[in-house]
Design an enzyme around this catalytic site. Structure first.
Site, PDB file in Angstrom:
ATOM      1  N   ASP A  10       0.868  -1.171   0.000  1.00  0.00           N
ATOM      2  CA  ASP A  10       0.000   0.000   0.000  1.00  0.00           C
ATOM      3  C   ASP A  10       0.912   1.232   0.000  1.00  0.00           C
ATOM      4  OD1 ASP A  10      -3.211   0.603   1.586  1.00  0.00           O
ATOM      5  OD2 ASP A  10      -2.098   1.754   0.105  1.00  0.00           O
TER       6      ASP A  10
HETATM    7  C1  GLC Z   1      -4.309   4.352  -0.135  1.00  0.00           C
HETATM    8  C2  GLC Z   1      -5.217   3.203   0.262  1.00  0.00           C
HETATM    9  C3  GLC Z   1      -5.337   2.144  -0.777  1.00  0.00           C
HETATM   10  C4  GLC Z   1      -5.210   2.749  -2.150  1.00  0.00           C
HETATM   11  C5  GLC Z   1      -3.790   3.285  -2.277  1.00  0.00           C
HETATM   12  C6  GLC Z   1      -3.566   3.945  -3.652  1.00  0.00           C
HETATM   13  O1  GLC Z   1      -3.559   4.792   0.959  1.00  0.00           O
HETATM   14  O2  GLC Z   1      -4.938   2.570   1.513  1.00  0.00           O
HETATM   15  O3  GLC Z   1      -6.596   1.515  -0.573  1.00  0.00           O
HETATM   16  O4  GLC Z   1      -5.457   1.774  -3.147  1.00  0.00           O
HETATM   17  O5  GLC Z   1      -3.466   4.202  -1.248  1.00  0.00           O
HETATM   18  O6  GLC Z   1      -4.344   5.099  -3.753  1.00  0.00           O
END
Ligand code: GLC
Length: 733
Positions: free
Chosen positions: A290
């Site tokens: 993430d």
């Molecule tokens: C965010 C979220 C995740 C998302 C990623 C990209 O922090 O936790 O769900 O897909 O970043 O935007």
């Protein structure tokens, strides 16, 4: 994900043989554009300044408008990028051109984006849509989103989010299918089929990304990003099932979650990433971290520094680094020093190249002008689907004296700012939705030709406009109040410690009820709310969630009875925040909560939830009878007679629950094991049977061993997890 052809596999092998270590590491690097210029603080600081109010949203927007986005073209040209977060097709084509035509090997980029509940055709938030209990509908939403986003150059969705969530304080409960592993697994499979199923036509499919792996929804005290501790048996019985189901469905990628799990961050957790995901589930796609999560393992206190973080993450099974550049900066040295084996690096690169190959990015790396403008105007089929999904996600929670449906000639006062705020219908994580496509509840009533006047009166954050409220009360024969949460009050980093109606909305409702006129409450929210006063004093309450671009039309059609609501709750509604986490599929304990003192209860609030999982009323009524269980060698066929005892047609979700009376681990009081949604005409009766394969009646222990234990099982059938007929049977496996 379909098996690649021998020719495709050979191409990947050949590429790997040609790649330098720098090019291999480049394939593990995913970035968002760096924001440069226009301000003299870091982008993160700018976000903080907006969040804490030092600058307004408008000021932030103005600054961003003047800022430049640096997509690191030189790094791209050197083969140092693999994936970029973008939803701008022009940008996608520009960056792709560099990757395909200016790098040594011409490996295409993969563009990923958060397409959570629709791209242009934004449908209900997942917490609502799962309540339709219609997997085909869920699948179609994902198919439409795949087509619309692929035409913008996006071939990878950071969805479905399949985190089980049992704590309404957690803002991200809105993004997932609720508290039940069975329903979440049905939802997960449907979404992967919708995203990936049409994989013969490159304009029709994208790679799924199962997130957030794993148990992120169990963050302590419902506070986002907080620590998670649980028995491995709980992990396997409650939180992993939707991931297992979606891997079986062929999901191409997985995103690890921010949280630590039993002391080890999921970003570099060898047990979940290798032992479970690869060895037990046989997952052959790739794993992405993430945002910023590899770096955050230093803050967690698990990695010493960036070199240590890179080594631990790659060795644990983390294939792609989202947004930290740590792999780019640290992996070469780690491999040269033998801390990361070259074959592990090759494995990660191979898995990423396989997904790019399967997505046809090597053959079709660009989007055409026609594709880019294909969905400037949404097709009627997409609008019709959005309307159907919205209508079927609506849950009727209360309807005293048949106050609903309303009549078009009733003089209505429509009250509440949320009724007219276009983008609020989109809910959280819908950045690609367009305000111009959104139908508000106010607009929906206009489209329905209702006789109403509109009074904002109050927002989720404002004081009440007393004069306007008095005028609203005076004007209408019936008062329809739209209350709830802004879309920004749920989703990421949006936990709420007190899940009552925010602001002064409760007081607004008290004023309306005090007028003596009938009041209807339409809820627009992204989580269960604690509504003890409302559920007692307001005669009609409709859970409308954030339903997407067709919200207004769907609510109007339900309000006036053109559609009979049939949605069900995918999560428990507590009567107080202090009851969280609260969910139906909990063990009984030795002293199940009751009115007597020495039981598992609170002194100040009732033990039972306000509204249970699976609950939802209709404009008609249903009667259950004749529960019967027939056993064969490998299946229990559980049936009931369902009768529509009202005077309008309606749909009902007949739910099958199970309780393992005595087992080597205590089991939940009830577990959903199947459902059938049926539509009956007034007076019509039907025998409804749900088949329960015996192999699904077991559970995992801490060692991931699956147990099917002979003994007594109670089987329940009903229209929610509380009000059921039951029968006890003895099962031998
Ligand atoms: C965010 C979220 C995740 C998302 C990623 C990209 O922090 O936790 O769900 O897909 O970043 O935007």
């Amino acid at each position: 994900m379909r098996e690649l052809s021998a020719e495709q596999k050979n191409k990947i092998t050949s590429l790997l043989e040609q790649m330098t270590i720098e090019e291999k590491i480049g394939q593990l690097n995913q970035i968002s554009p760096s924001i440069v210029g226009g301000f003299d603080v870091s982008f993160e600081e700018l976000i903080e300044m907006m969040t804490d109010g030092r600058i307004s949203k408008e000021e932030f927007g103005r600054i961003m408008a003047g800022a430049r986005q640096d997509y690191h073209d030189d790094v791209n040209r050197a083969g140092g990028l693999s994936s970029v977060l973008s939803s701008d097709p022009e940008v996608c084509n520009q960056l792709q051109k560099i990757a395909v035509e200016e790098t040594r090997l011409g490996i295409p980029l993969i563009f990923g984006f958060d397409v959570i509940h629709g791209f242009r055709t934004v449908v209900p938030i997942a917490l609502a849509e799962a309540g339709t209990f219609e997997p085909e509908l869920m699948e179609k939403s994902a198919r439409i989103a795949a087509k619309e986003s692929r035409a913008s150059g996006i071939s990878w969705h950071f969805s479905p989010m399949v985190d089980i969530s049992r704590d309404a304080r957690w803002g991200r409960i809105s993004e997932g299918p609720g508290e039940d592993p069975y329903l979440a697994s049905v939802f997960a499979r449907a979404k992967v089929r919708g995203q990936q199923g049409d994989d013969r036509d490159p304009s029709g499919y994208v790679a799924s990304c199962l997130k957030h792996y794993v148990a992120y929804g169990a963050c302590e005290s419902g506070r986002d990003y907080n620590t998670v501790s649980m028995a491995k048996s709980m992990l396997h019985n409650a939180y992993l099932p939707p991931f297992k189901a979606a891997v079986e469905e062929g999901a191409a990628t997985v995103m690890a979650s921010f949280n630590d799990l039993n002391g080890v961050p999921c970003t570099m957790n060898e047990y979940t990433l290798r032992t479970v995901l690869r060895e037990k589930y046989g997952f052959d796609g790739f794993v992405v971290s993430d945002a910023n999560a590899i770096k955050e393992c230093i803050i967690h206190g698990y990695a010493q520094d960036e070199a240590d973080a890179a080594e631990k993450a790659l060795n644990a099974g983390m294939d792609m680094d989202m947004g930290t550049w740590i792999y780019s900066h640290q992996l070469k040295k780690a491999v040269e020093e033998g801390r990361v084996p070259m074959e592990r690096l090759d494995d990660a690169v191979r898995r990423i190249l396989q997904v790019k190959m399967w997505l046809s990015l090597f053959d079709k790396p660009y989007v055409t002008e026609e594709e880019i403008h294909r969905y400037d105007v949404l097709p009627q089929e997409h609008l019709d689907h959005a309307l159907e999904a919205a209508e079927k996600s609506i849950v009727l929670l209360k309807n005293e004296k048949g106050l609903l449906p309303l009549k078009k000639d009733q003089k209505i006062s429509l009250i509440g700012a949320l009724a007219a705020e276009k983008e609020e219908v989109l809910g959280s994580w819908a950045m690609s939705g367009r305000a111009s496509d959104c139908v508000t509840i106010q607009q929906g009533l206009m489209n329905a030709g209702a006789d109403f006047s509109y009074y904002p009166c109050c927002t989720p954050e404002s004081e009440i406009d007393e004069k306007e409220t008095d005028a609203a009360i005076a004007a209408g024969d019936i008062l329809v109040a739209v209350v709830g949460e802004y879309a920004s009050m749920s989703g990421e980093a949006s936990s709420r410690a007190d899940i009552i109606l925010p602001g002064k909305q409760r007081e607004l409702l008290e004023k309306l009820v005090a007028s003596g006129k009938p009041v209807v409450a339409l809820l627009m929210n992204g989580r269960p709310l604690a509504l003890p006063w409302e559920s007692e004093h307001i005669p009609a309450i409709v859970e409308c969630w954030h339903l997407g671009i067709q919200m207004g039309n769907a609510v109007a059609r339900v309000l006036f009875g053109e559609v009979n609501p049939g949605g069900k709750l995918t999560c428990t509604f507590p009567s107080a925040s202090g009851q969280c986490p609260m969910y139906y599929n909990a063990p009984k304990t030795g002293r199940p909560g009751s009115r007597s003192k020495f039981t598992s209860r609170y002194l100040d609030v009732p033990s039972a939830p306000l509204y249970p999982f699976g609950f939802g009323l209709s404009y008609t009524t249903f009667e259950y009878g004749d529960l019967a269980v027939e056993q064969t060698a490998d299946t229990l066929a559980v049936s009931v007679t369902l009768k529509n005892t009202g005077d309008v047609a309606g749909s009902e979700v007949v739910q099958l629950y199970m309780h393992d009376v005595a087992a080597s681990l205590v089991r939940p009081a009830k577990e959903l094991k199947g459902f059938r949604k049926v539509t009956l005409e007034p007076g019509e009766s039907r025998k409804v049977t749900v088949a329960l394969p015996k192999e699904q009646m077991g559970f995992y222990d801490d060692d991931m061993e699956y147990h099917l234990e002979d003994g007594a099982f109670i089987l329940y059938m009903g229209g929610n997890s509380r009000d059921c007929l039951s029968e006890t049977v003895t099962v031998k496996f």
